[in-house]
Enzyme design. Structure first.
Site, PDB file in Angstrom:
ATOM      1  CB  THR A  57      -3.141  38.410 -30.322  1.00 27.25           C
ATOM      2  OG1 THR A  57      -2.400  37.151 -30.593  1.00 27.25           O
ATOM      3  CG2 THR A  57      -4.092  38.844 -31.513  1.00 27.25           C
ATOM      4  CB  THR A  62      -3.931  33.868 -24.822  1.00 26.07           C
ATOM      5  OG1 THR A  62      -3.521  33.301 -26.228  1.00 26.07           O
ATOM      6  CG2 THR A  62      -4.950  34.966 -25.373  1.00 26.07           C
ATOM      7  CG  ASP A  63      -0.084  30.799 -26.470  1.00 26.46           C
ATOM      8  OD1 ASP A  63      -1.261  30.749 -26.836  1.00 26.46           O
ATOM      9  OD2 ASP A  63       0.759  30.734 -27.092  1.00 26.46           O
ATOM     10  CE  LYS A  89      -4.916  30.090 -26.117  1.00 16.36           C
ATOM     11  NZ  LYS A  89      -3.834  30.519 -26.734  1.00 16.36           N
TER      12      LYS A  89
HETATM   13  N1  GLU Z   1       1.612  32.940 -28.394  1.00 19.23           N
HETATM   14  C1  GLU Z   1       1.230  34.203 -28.313  1.00 19.23           C
HETATM   15  C2  GLU Z   1       1.002  34.712 -26.815  1.00 19.23           C
HETATM   16  O1  GLU Z   1       0.699  33.916 -25.994  1.00 19.23           O
HETATM   17  C3  GLU Z   1      -0.100  34.210 -28.928  1.00 19.23           C
HETATM   18  C4  GLU Z   1      -0.532  35.630 -29.209  1.00 19.23           C
HETATM   19  C5  GLU Z   1      -1.717  35.671 -28.159  1.00 19.23           C
HETATM   20  O2  GLU Z   1      -2.591  34.797 -27.654  1.00 19.23           O
HETATM   21  O3  GLU Z   1      -1.988  37.080 -27.637  1.00 19.23           O
HETATM   22  O4  GLU Z   1       1.490  35.457 -26.703  1.00 19.23           O
END
Ligand code: GLU
Length: 432
Positions: free
Chosen positions: A91, A168-169, A246
């Site tokens: 993100t 983040t995941d 997380k």
């Molecule tokens: N699923 C995405 C990722 O981990 C979500 C975007 C984010 O969390 O940055 O990249």
């Protein structure tokens, strides 16, 4: 001469608009709508709303959208300390797609600069962009590649610190991988993220990047994750790369320290309050050890689970597995789903089995209940208070070294505290 009427500017997807209706107004980003008669608006809180065009009196353009611009080279001022920022997606590298209203993967490196101009006041920045992915698409090969890039930056004497931006995941898998693969550091290595994209009012990306830049210039030579400590925009935490997870799908302070305290509070004005001991910046060679043996797995136990899952992994050629057991370290030891005979069988055939707890917080203890003693006696190694994700990453890294594999009886390296993954001083009941 006839007077030319000024050309009427129509709102376009991506524009910030105010929609005036008979009894209310809504402000948001205009999104392309596929339903005739409906105007779609993305509100500041992230929700999309559809407004019936018949109800609209006027649409006022508050701000025109900034169109994508071409690549731009960055030139360093040469006056400020240099930070390498490695951008990998997520993100923090994404923005709203005005056509769909969803967050789409960005961006050209030059666009990253334009999106986050504030960090230029803190340091000169060099952007390195190996790939752009959402982090669920990352693999151990990506960790190996990122570790190589980070090590290269750390070896460059002009670089003060490294910041890695990432989805983040699975960020905490990558932070664990870097913690093991980079060894003792000479400079700070920061991983950061955002939960809300930069074009949202509540975005956490700016403060996270600012605090990360200050952390990269600090004397804390650790692999650490830097991000919002609470839902306020006042300070971030710096969290140890092997003991972080997380813990929320959407909150800006989603990352919490597990079974340990934060290393530091990092304020958006650059002030740093140290909370825990850390390794200091030092002149030393970084010993890159970026290997991973994929013949490992992470399994979650659940009531009713068929223990033959272990035979499946054995047949697949797996050398070692981590099982997320319940509570103090239990799996079923009776009835149809009794794990004990299968555990004994796979361990006899050379597969190493490690236990971690699915409670996340706390430490395993196989000596409280008799059933866990039986699991222990079958040859399972209990990994104290380590996080499941960290244990999985460590296992792949450890068994990639023949000399460290050990045997079921002597799993030495897995029990050694290599990168702060164990906390001997964990207080009973400690929870963040
Ligand atoms: N699923 C995405 C990722 O981990 C979500 C975007 C984010 O969390 O940055 O990249």
């Amino acid at each position: 001469m006839p007077i030319k009427k000024p050309k009427k500017i129509h709102p376009e997807p991506g524009d910030k608009v105010e929609v005036v209706m008979a009894n209310k107004k809504e402000t948001g980003i205009l999104i392309e709508s596929h339903e005739k008669g409906i105007l779609l608006l993305k509100l500041a809180n992230g929700y999309n709303i559809g407004i019936n065009k018949e109800d609209i009196i006027e649409v006022k353009i508050l701000e025109k959208s900034q169109k994508d611009e071409a690549k731009e080279d960055f030139k360093s001022s040469g006056q400020k300390p240099l930070i390498d920022i490695i951008i990998t997606g997520g993100t923090i590298s994404s923005k709203l797609d005005p056509k769909t209203g969803g967050v789409k993967s960005l961006i050209e490196p030059s666009e990253f600069f334009k999106t986050y101009p504030e960090i230029f006041n803190i340091a000169d920045i060099r952007i390195i962009s190996p790939f752009m992915k959402f982090s669920e698409n990352m693999t151990p090969d990506d960790w190996i590649r990122i570790a190589r890039l980070v090590a290269k930056s750390l070896k460059d004497k002009n670089v003060k610190g490294v910041v890695l931006t990432h989805g983040t995941d699975t960020l905490h898998y990558t932070s664990a991988a870097l913690s093991f693969m980079l060894g003792k550091l000479n400079k700070p290595v920061i991983l950061t993220y955002s939960q809300r994209s930069s074009d949202r009012g509540s975005s956490d990306s700016r403060m996270n990047l600012i605090c990360s830049s200050y952390a990269a210039l600090s004397d804390i030579a650790e692999v650490m994750l830097v991000g919002h400590a609470s839902s306020n925009d006042d300070y971030c935490y710096a969290l140890l790369g092997t003991k972080v997870r997380k813990m929320h799908t959407s909150r800006r302070d989603a990352f919490r320290p597990i079974n340990t305290k934060p290393i530091a509070k990092i304020w958006a004005d650059g002030k740093i309050d140290i909370i825990s001991e850390y390794n200091k910046r030092e002149k030393r060679e970084v010993n890159l050890d970026n290997v991973f043996d994929k013949r490992v797995a992470l399994i979650k136990f659940y009531p009713g689970q068929d223990p033959n899952i272990l035979n499946y992994y054995l047949k697949k050629g797996c050398k070692a597995v981590v099982i997320e057991m319940t509570g103090l370290g239990h799996v079923s030891t009776e009835g149809k789903n009794n794990f004990l005979p299968i555990l004994k069988n796979v361990i006899k055939k050379g597969m190493m089995v490690y236990a971690v707890s699915q409670t996340i917080y706390g430490r395993l203890d196989p000596y409280v209940y008799e059933s866990a003693r039986k699991i222990l006696d079958s040859g399972v190694v209990y990994l104290e208070d380590i996080l499941a994700e960290t244990a999985y990453v460590k296992l792949g890294w450890v068994i990639a070294h023949k000399e460290w594999r050990g045997t079921v009886a002597t799993p030495v390296k897995m029990l050694e505290n290599v990168a702060g993954e164990f906390n001997k001083r964990l207080d009973e009941g400690f929870i963040n």
